[in-house]
Each structure stands twice: as structure tokens, then as C-alpha cells.
Design a protein around this motif. Sequence first.
Motif, PDB file in Angstrom:
ATOM      1  N   ILE A 160      -8.482   6.837   4.341  1.00 29.31           N
ATOM      2  CA  ILE A 160      -7.982   5.658   5.076  1.00 29.31           C
ATOM      3  C   ILE A 160      -9.108   4.638   5.243  1.00 29.31           C
ATOM      4  CG2 ILE A 160      -6.124   6.837   6.331  1.00 29.31           C
ATOM      5  CD1 ILE A 160      -7.923   7.008   8.770  1.00 29.31           C
ATOM      6  N   GLY A 161      -8.726   3.348   5.242  1.00 35.17           N
ATOM      7  CA  GLY A 161      -9.698   2.279   5.487  1.00 35.17           C
ATOM      8  C   GLY A 161     -10.135   2.310   6.950  1.00 35.17           C
ATOM      9  N   LYS A 162     -11.249   1.608   7.250  1.00 36.60           N
ATOM     10  CA  LYS A 162     -11.821   1.763   8.597  1.00 36.60           C
ATOM     11  C   LYS A 162     -10.968   1.127   9.702  1.00 36.60           C
ATOM     12  CE  LYS A 162     -15.513  -1.825   8.439  1.00 36.60           C
ATOM     13  NZ  LYS A 162     -14.785  -2.979   8.781  1.00 36.60           N
ATOM     14  N   ASN A 163     -10.048   0.208   9.336  1.00 41.05           N
ATOM     15  CA  ASN A 163      -9.188  -0.393  10.372  1.00 41.05           C
ATOM     16  C   ASN A 163      -7.863   0.347  10.573  1.00 41.05           C
ATOM     17  OD1 ASN A 163     -11.098  -2.369  10.563  1.00 41.05           O
ATOM     18  ND2 ASN A 163     -10.045  -3.787   9.181  1.00 41.05           N
ATOM     19  N   VAL A 164      -7.621   1.379   9.776  1.00 40.87           N
ATOM     20  CA  VAL A 164      -6.310   2.055   9.829  1.00 40.87           C
ATOM     21  C   VAL A 164      -6.250   2.972  11.055  1.00 40.87           C
ATOM     22  CG1 VAL A 164      -4.818   3.739   8.651  1.00 40.87           C
ATOM     23  CG2 VAL A 164      -5.963   1.923   7.341  1.00 40.87           C
ATOM     24  N   THR A 165      -5.188   2.768  11.857  1.00 37.85           N
ATOM     25  CA  THR A 165      -5.076   3.568  13.093  1.00 37.85           C
ATOM     26  C   THR A 165      -3.802   4.420  13.126  1.00 37.85           C
ATOM     27  OG1 THR A 165      -3.973   1.704  14.153  1.00 37.85           O
ATOM     28  CG2 THR A 165      -6.352   1.907  14.524  1.00 37.85           C
ATOM     29  N   SER A 166      -2.787   4.064  12.296  1.00 44.38           N
ATOM     30  CA  SER A 166      -1.498   4.756  12.446  1.00 44.38           C
ATOM     31  C   SER A 166      -1.306   5.915  11.468  1.00 44.38           C
ATOM     32  CB  SER A 166      -0.357   3.744  12.303  1.00 44.38           C
ATOM     33  OG  SER A 166      -0.487   3.025  11.107  1.00 44.38           O
ATOM     34  N   PHE A 167      -2.256   6.142  10.570  1.00 41.70           N
ATOM     35  CA  PHE A 167      -2.154   7.289   9.654  1.00 41.70           C
ATOM     36  C   PHE A 167      -3.468   8.059   9.662  1.00 41.70           C
ATOM     37  CE2 PHE A 167       0.836   4.190   7.769  1.00 41.70           C
ATOM     38  CZ  PHE A 167       1.985   4.975   7.730  1.00 41.70           C
ATOM     39  N   ASN A 168      -3.359   9.348   9.330  1.00 42.71           N
ATOM     40  CA  ASN A 168      -4.553  10.199   9.225  1.00 42.71           C
ATOM     41  C   ASN A 168      -4.602  10.827   7.846  1.00 42.71           C
ATOM     42  OD1 ASN A 168      -5.538  10.060  11.998  1.00 42.71           O
ATOM     43  ND2 ASN A 168      -3.590  11.076  12.486  1.00 42.71           N
ATOM     44  N   VAL A 169      -5.805  11.200   7.429  1.00 43.28           N
ATOM     45  CA  VAL A 169      -5.953  11.937   6.176  1.00 43.28           C
ATOM     46  C   VAL A 169      -5.105  13.218   6.289  1.00 43.28           C
ATOM     47  CG1 VAL A 169      -7.599  13.243   4.760  1.00 43.28           C
ATOM     48  CG2 VAL A 169      -8.218  10.981   5.662  1.00 43.28           C
ATOM     49  N   GLY A 170      -4.344  13.510   5.238  1.00 44.05           N
ATOM     50  CA  GLY A 170      -3.502  14.713   5.238  1.00 44.05           C
ATOM     51  C   GLY A 170      -2.045  14.443   5.604  1.00 44.05           C
ATOM     52  N   ASP A 171      -1.748  13.243   6.162  1.00 45.08           N
ATOM     53  CA  ASP A 171      -0.348  12.913   6.485  1.00 45.08           C
ATOM     54  C   ASP A 171       0.484  12.877   5.207  1.00 45.08           C
ATOM     55  OD1 ASP A 171      -0.882  12.613   9.157  1.00 45.08           O
ATOM     56  OD2 ASP A 171      -0.768  10.408   9.171  1.00 45.08           O
ATOM     57  N   LYS A 172       1.683  13.430   5.294  1.00 48.01           N
ATOM     58  CA  LYS A 172       2.622  13.303   4.167  1.00 48.01           C
ATOM     59  C   LYS A 172       3.431  12.032   4.400  1.00 48.01           C
ATOM     60  CE  LYS A 172       3.301  18.151   3.105  1.00 48.01           C
ATOM     61  NZ  LYS A 172       4.322  19.192   2.911  1.00 48.01           N
ATOM     62  N   VAL A 173       3.467  11.154   3.417  1.00 51.18           N
ATOM     63  CA  VAL A 173       4.095   9.840   3.607  1.00 51.18           C
ATOM     64  C   VAL A 173       5.048   9.518   2.448  1.00 51.18           C
ATOM     65  CG1 VAL A 173       2.226   8.833   4.973  1.00 51.18           C
ATOM     66  CG2 VAL A 173       2.107   8.737   2.475  1.00 51.18           C
ATOM     67  N   PHE A 174       5.923   8.553   2.706  1.00 53.02           N
ATOM     68  CA  PHE A 174       6.782   8.044   1.633  1.00 53.02           C
ATOM     69  C   PHE A 174       7.013   6.560   1.906  1.00 53.02           C
ATOM     70  CE2 PHE A 174      11.120   7.138   3.237  1.00 53.02           C
ATOM     71  CZ  PHE A 174      10.928   7.498   4.556  1.00 53.02           C
ATOM     72  N   GLY A 175       7.529   5.845   0.923  1.00 52.04           N
ATOM     73  CA  GLY A 175       7.794   4.429   1.153  1.00 52.04           C
ATOM     74  C   GLY A 175       8.128   3.687  -0.117  1.00 52.04           C
ATOM     75  N   TYR A 176       7.934   2.364  -0.045  1.00 49.19           N
ATOM     76  CA  TYR A 176       8.414   1.485  -1.113  1.00 49.19           C
ATOM     77  C   TYR A 176       7.484   0.298  -1.255  1.00 49.19           C
ATOM     78  CZ  TYR A 176      11.820  -1.163  -3.877  1.00 49.19           C
ATOM     79  OH  TYR A 176      12.459  -1.852  -4.872  1.00 49.19           O
ATOM     80  N   PRO A 227      -9.218   1.963  -1.619  1.00 49.77           N
ATOM     81  CA  PRO A 227      -8.516   1.329  -0.486  1.00 49.77           C
ATOM     82  C   PRO A 227      -9.404   0.314   0.233  1.00 49.77           C
ATOM     83  CG  PRO A 227      -9.181   3.583   0.076  1.00 49.77           C
ATOM     84  CD  PRO A 227      -9.551   3.365  -1.359  1.00 49.77           C
ATOM     85  N   THR A 228      -8.802  -0.804   0.679  1.00 54.81           N
ATOM     86  CA  THR A 228      -9.542  -1.771   1.509  1.00 54.81           C
ATOM     87  C   THR A 228      -9.555  -1.229   2.936  1.00 54.81           C
ATOM     88  OG1 THR A 228      -7.604  -2.991   2.226  1.00 54.81           O
ATOM     89  CG2 THR A 228      -8.587  -3.668   0.127  1.00 54.81           C
ATOM     90  N   ASP A 229     -10.133  -1.994   3.855  1.00 52.37           N
ATOM     91  CA  ASP A 229     -10.243  -1.533   5.256  1.00 52.37           C
ATOM     92  C   ASP A 229      -8.875  -1.310   5.898  1.00 52.37           C
ATOM     93  OD1 ASP A 229     -12.914  -1.720   4.941  1.00 52.37           O
ATOM     94  OD2 ASP A 229     -13.167  -3.567   6.105  1.00 52.37           O
ATOM     95  N   ASN A 230      -7.839  -2.025   5.408  1.00 55.99           N
ATOM     96  CA  ASN A 230      -6.501  -1.909   6.021  1.00 55.99           C
ATOM     97  C   ASN A 230      -5.564  -0.995   5.233  1.00 55.99           C
ATOM     98  OD1 ASN A 230      -7.190  -3.815   8.021  1.00 55.99           O
ATOM     99  ND2 ASN A 230      -6.870  -5.444   6.520  1.00 55.99           N
ATOM    100  N   ASP A 231      -6.094  -0.366   4.186  1.00 58.49           N
ATOM    101  CA  ASP A 231      -5.252   0.428   3.276  1.00 58.49           C
ATOM    102  C   ASP A 231      -5.361   1.927   3.529  1.00 58.49           C
ATOM    103  OD1 ASP A 231      -4.445  -1.788   1.875  1.00 58.49           O
ATOM    104  OD2 ASP A 231      -5.739  -1.426   0.140  1.00 58.49           O
ATOM    105  N   VAL A 232      -4.319   2.626   3.039  1.00 56.55           N
ATOM    106  CA  VAL A 232      -4.421   4.087   2.901  1.00 56.55           C
ATOM    107  C   VAL A 232      -4.422   4.400   1.406  1.00 56.55           C
ATOM    108  CG1 VAL A 232      -3.276   4.552   5.101  1.00 56.55           C
ATOM    109  CG2 VAL A 232      -1.890   4.434   3.032  1.00 56.55           C
ATOM    110  N   LEU A 233      -5.151   5.435   1.020  1.00 56.71           N
ATOM    111  CA  LEU A 233      -5.138   5.907  -0.374  1.00 56.71           C
ATOM    112  C   LEU A 233      -4.206   7.112  -0.416  1.00 56.71           C
ATOM    113  CD1 LEU A 233      -6.385   5.869  -3.305  1.00 56.71           C
ATOM    114  CD2 LEU A 233      -8.020   7.560  -2.458  1.00 56.71           C
TER     115      LEU A 233
END
Length: 321
Positions: free
Chosen positions: A79-95, A25-31
Motif C-alpha cells: 500500500i502507498g503511504k497515504n492509504v488508510t482503508s486497506f491493509n496488506v493481505g486484504d482480499k479485494v475485488f472491483g472494477y 503503486p503511488t502514495d494513494n494506490d494499493v498494489l
Amino acid sequence: MKAIVYTKYGPPEVVKLMEVDKPIPTDNDVLIKVHATTVNRTDCGFRSADYFITRFFSGLFRPKNKILGNEFAGEIEAIGKNVTSFNVGDKVFGYNDSKMGAHAEYMTMAENEAITTMPNNLSYQEAAPICEGAHYALCDIRAAKAKSGQSTLVNGATGAIGSAAVQLLKHFGANVTAVCDTKNIELVRSLGPDLVIDYKKDDFTKTEQKFDFIFDSVGKSSFGKCKPLLNEKGIYISTELGKNSENIFLAIITPRLGGKKVLFPIPTISKEDVIFLKQLVESGRYKPVIDRQYKLEQIVEAHTYAETGQKTGNLVINITQ
Ligand SMILES: NC(=O)c1ccc[n+]([C@@H]2O[C@H](COP(=O)([O-])OP(=O)(O)OC[C@H]3O[C@@H](n4cnc5c(N)ncnc54)[C@H](OP(=O)(O)O)[C@@H]3O)[C@@H](O)[C@H]2O)c1
């Protein structure tokens, strides 16, 4: 990590299970550790490139992004160092249909892309198919400005797009006539339409009813056949180009003529759309229809079935089970 890779366009067999590097992941990404994904008509379109136009997005001679998969449900592992809206362990979904990458054990998403936390009490398998069909349906319903009290018809109400469209149109307060095969009448009734037409018994284009919006979510009809069914300013949208690719041309010409018209919206999806769909799921107003489930190793089977045009709703791929 394990991933399904394709290096050339072609039939379902071009996708292969392989070991590849885990994305960073980049600084703005989540893995995301992907638990479930889907195989849908968008994957099939990008895999086969039967419509040459898709190559302008996916690569002219060979695929740019070698891992397909646009829908996902999983858990954030880093999570990348700039990510503020998600935390490690969050369950997520998307597209993600620009980069794809969900047919793998791990993928990355920028935090501001079409990703949010999973609806309450949903399994990964139930959350993965929320977006694909629904975002196409949502774009088309918004383009048609379908609203409360309007009379609408959805042809192909058993598809991923059609089954979402019936539920979304009911949410927006429209009167909905849904067209499907005899074997799926009970399923389609459960989606809440006001009337169901069995296309094996009745040709919907012969009905006396008039509509403000006809949505052919499987592209099996034509504007010519549906025009007599439309009200004076009625709108026709098809998910396909039409027999002679006429829908693009009609979408340029008919809006200028002032009467019944064809629209051909370009689909988009935003984080707000994903949050909107999550809220509909949580309030019980939208539930993606699931047909079959597969293991990652069975992905060629899933592509083969999706390509028949006969799946009922969505095909889920279980990555971690
Ligand atoms: N090129 C792309 O990237 C792309 C991406 C997404 C969608 N699309 C297009 O959008 C359309 C819908 O996609 P989808 O994923 O929602 O479809 P889908 O899930 O593949 O389902 C199609 C459904 O339509 C029903 N059907 C088939 N023939 C019908 C007919 N004559 N009248 C009414 N229903 C019929 C089928 O059931 P029965 O066989 O039981 O009737 C099936 O349940 C497809 O044409 C697809 O190619 C294209």
C-alpha cells in the motif's frame, strides 16, 4: 510479471502474453496481486475499437493502456503511504475501465476508486465477475427509476448485463419478464423472474402485456418494435446504439415529447456501487452467472468466445491457478 498486452486494435489474436514490469503503486494506490479476472464485452470493445467512438477513450490510433481487464479479485500486496482503508493481505475485488490492467499478475488501484474487500465466503473466481454486467444494469435501472411494483422486461437475460439486471430488478421489487433462449430457461428461472419468454418460440414484442420499463440488455430489438408494449410513460433502454445508431438521437428527442421515451445513460461506477453489489452478494440477492473459466495463457480463446455474443453470463480468467 506476466501480462496480456495489446499494442494495436484488432481481432482476439492481437492480445499476447508477455513479460512486463510490475506496476509501482503511488502514495494513494494499493498494489494488487490479481488472482482472477474476466474477459467481457467491454474488453472486446476496447480491443477491437469497432465502434470508432471508443477510440476517444482508449486512444485514437493505438491503445493508450496496453493491458486490458476491468474486473479483478485478488490480494493486496503493498500500500502507498497515504492509504488508510486497506491493509496488506486484504482480499479485494472491483472494477476499473479507465485504466484497465487486470489481465496481469499485478495491478494498481487508487484506494478511493471502485474497489472494496471481497464478500464473505467467495472464491476469487466468484468475486471477479461481480461488477461489469451489474454496474451497466444498475446505471440503466437507476436511469429508468424502476421501482417496486413496476412491470419490467429484460431482453437477453442470459448476458452478463441481462442476468444481473433480472436479479437487481427483483431486488428493487419490480415484476420481471425475462427473455432468453430455450436452452437457458432453467438457468434464467433460477435468477428469480416472474415470467420467462423463450425467444426461440415466442416473439416478446407480440405479447399482450404492458411494461413500465423495457431493458434490451443485448440490443437486439428497437424502440419502434417495443413502443406498443410500453405503458403511457414507459421507458426503453438498449445497451446498443441501434441499427442506424438511432438510440442516441431518440434519447435526445423522446424525453422532450412527454410520453414513452428512450434513455441512453452513460455508465459510471463508484466505490459505493461496488460496496452495494458486495452487500447484495452477501445477502444472496445477486450472484454473477459464470459460463467458462480459462487460464491466462488461453485468453485469446476467451476473447474469441466473448465476441460471439453467446456467452452465458461471465468468462473468468484464473491467473494464479
Ligand atoms: N462496446 C462496449 O464497450 C460494450 C460493453 C459492454 C456491453 N456492451 C454491449 O452490451 C450487450 C450485452 O453485453 P453482455 O456482456 O451482457 O452480453 P453477452 O454476455 O455477450 O451475452 C449475450 C447473451 O444474449 C443472448 N442473446 C443473443 N441473441 C439474443 C436475442 N436475439 N434475444 C435474446 N437473447 C439473445 C445470448 O444467448 P443465446 O445466444 O443463447 O440467445 C447471450 O447469452 C452487447 O450487445 C454488448 O456489445 C458493449
